[in-house]
Structure formats: C-alpha cells, structure tokens
Write an enzyme that holds these catalytic residues in place. Sequence first.
Site, PDB file in Angstrom:
ATOM      1  N   CYS A  54       1.039  -1.115   0.065  1.00  0.00           N
ATOM      2  CA  CYS A  54      -0.103   0.129  -0.111  1.00  0.00           C
ATOM      3  C   CYS A  54       0.957   1.238  -0.013  1.00  0.00           C
ATOM      4  CB  CYS A  54      -1.023  -0.002   1.182  1.00  0.00           C
ATOM      5  SG  CYS A  54      -2.095   1.590   1.275  1.00  0.00           S
ATOM      6  N   CYS A  67      -3.201   0.660   6.577  1.00  0.00           N
ATOM      7  CA  CYS A  67      -2.270  -0.273   6.091  1.00  0.00           C
ATOM      8  C   CYS A  67      -1.042  -0.118   6.841  1.00  0.00           C
ATOM      9  CB  CYS A  67      -2.138  -0.227   4.612  1.00  0.00           C
ATOM     10  SG  CYS A  67      -3.669  -0.704   3.908  1.00  0.00           S
ATOM     11  N   GLN A  70      -0.786  -1.081  10.464  1.00  0.00           N
ATOM     12  CA  GLN A  70      -0.699  -2.665  10.556  1.00  0.00           C
ATOM     13  C   GLN A  70       0.749  -3.021  10.131  1.00  0.00           C
ATOM     14  OE1 GLN A  70      -4.084  -3.946   8.132  1.00  0.00           O
ATOM     15  NE2 GLN A  70      -5.062  -4.381  10.153  1.00  0.00           N
ATOM     16  N   GLU A  92      -1.160  -4.031  -4.945  1.00  0.00           N
ATOM     17  CA  GLU A  92      -1.630  -2.688  -4.325  1.00  0.00           C
ATOM     18  C   GLU A  92      -3.149  -2.415  -4.955  1.00  0.00           C
ATOM     19  OE1 GLU A  92      -1.268   0.873  -3.057  1.00  0.00           O
ATOM     20  OE2 GLU A  92       0.535   0.246  -3.745  1.00  0.00           O
ATOM     21  N   THR A 114     -15.243   1.459  -0.679  1.00  0.00           N
ATOM     22  CA  THR A 114     -14.142   0.796  -1.152  1.00  0.00           C
ATOM     23  C   THR A 114     -14.671  -0.373  -2.002  1.00  0.00           C
ATOM     24  OG1 THR A 114     -13.771  -0.717   0.701  1.00  0.00           O
ATOM     25  CG2 THR A 114     -12.453   1.294   0.248  1.00  0.00           C
ATOM     26  N   ASP A 126     -11.951  -7.861  -3.875  1.00  0.00           N
ATOM     27  CA  ASP A 126     -10.721  -8.103  -3.518  1.00  0.00           C
ATOM     28  C   ASP A 126      -9.858  -8.957  -4.673  1.00  0.00           C
ATOM     29  OD1 ASP A 126      -8.419  -8.854  -2.227  1.00  0.00           O
ATOM     30  OD2 ASP A 126      -9.183  -8.977  -0.283  1.00  0.00           O
ATOM     31  N   ARG A 128      -6.916  -9.979  -4.995  1.00  0.00           N
ATOM     32  CA  ARG A 128      -5.298 -10.722  -4.489  1.00  0.00           C
ATOM     33  C   ARG A 128      -5.658 -12.180  -4.546  1.00  0.00           C
ATOM     34  NH1 ARG A 128      -5.008  -7.186   1.354  1.00  0.00           N
ATOM     35  NH2 ARG A 128      -7.243  -7.799   1.156  1.00  0.00           N
ATOM     36  N   LYS A 154      -7.512 -14.579   4.549  1.00  0.00           N
ATOM     37  CA  LYS A 154      -6.204 -14.995   4.631  1.00  0.00           C
ATOM     38  C   LYS A 154      -5.997 -16.377   5.304  1.00  0.00           C
ATOM     39  CE  LYS A 154      -4.270 -10.262   4.488  1.00  0.00           C
ATOM     40  NZ  LYS A 154      -3.456  -9.284   4.880  1.00  0.00           N
TER      41      LYS A 154
END
Length: 202
Positions: A54, A67, A70, A92, A114, A126, A128, A154
């Site tokens: 990020c 981010c 974290q 990103e 978002t 998302d 990712r 995750k």
Amino acid sequence: MTIRYVESSRLPTPWGTFEMHGFEDSANNKEHVVLTMGDVRGEEPVLARIHSECLTGDALFSLRCDCGAQLQAAMHKIAIAGRGVIFYLRQEGRGIGLLNKIRAYKLQDCGADTVEANEALGFGADMRDYSILKPMIEQLQIQKIRLMTNNPRKVKAMKDIGLPVVERIAHQTGRNPHNAKYLQTKKGKLGHILSDEADEES
C-alpha cells in the site's frame, strides 16, 4: 509456479534487523519481499503477517486506510517476539494496481465505499491472490504460523495451500476519523473481524 527466489540480505529497521528475501514472479514481472527475524524453520509456529503493498499507507502516511499502521505494528510485534515473518506482496489496491486505486479513491471522494468503487471500475471487491505464497513458504521452510490478521480469507488461503494456521491473532490498529467508513466496509462487506472499540495496544 512462476515465483522464483532471488537473494537475501540484512535489513536494519527501527524495530531491529530483519532478513529480507527477494522473490520474482515471471508471469507479471512483480517483485515480492519477505522479511524474517530469527530462525523461522521447524515445528514451532511462526508469528506471521501477510501484507499487501500500500504505497499510500505504507510510504506516504495516508490516513484513508490502516495499512501503514498495521505494517509497523507487525514489525514491532515480531521484534518483541524475536522471531517472525512478514510477506510483503505487490498487490496494491486489493490487487487492482496503484493508478486504478487512485481512480477508486476519486469515486470514494464522491461517496462510494471501497467495494463499490472497485466494482464501478470493473474489478472484484478483492482481487488478491495468496496462492503465490506457497513457493516463498517452501523456500523459507516455514511449517506452521500464528497469523496476525483480521481477514478470515487469509486464514482460509493459507489452509488451502497447506500451511497450518494454528492461531489467528487480532491485528487492529490505525483507526482514525478518515478511515472510519473504510473500516466499516471491511467489516460489513468483506467479513473482516473488527471491533468497534478503540484499537489494541501495539
């Protein structure tokens, strides 16, 4: 798999000295980094953080997200433990890239959250891909982790690639007036496990 290990070096930081391991993805020319502290091999579960790049939060100190806070909290916790790993993935904007992230920010400036912004640009909420972690984990001989995350996806992704997550550790920090809607969207639309109370001490 298109991920290959390149090289490792020392990385002194304000939280202590990490070992930095470079990986290259030949499929898209992305370069990923893994930071380790201590010996992460063996049966003892490793304190771990999976962190997606990020630029705005990590390097430009944006308050639109949590981010950067974290990442710093993860480095601090690993330094205290003396042993741990941070997977820093070049994904990103939840996988849509930096320039599309700026486009999404503009839509958020106009009222979108978002998820709505990503979808308005033609992307998933998302994008990712955590399967790229498998060769990195194998290279570093990590067998089990204690994962610092608020994102159940995750945890599932690690189990899907065969890495046992023996514990999920809440990792909530960086709340501020500018990211209140962002955090609420994470919780309400993306299923993140977040408390509405003040952040934990990090």
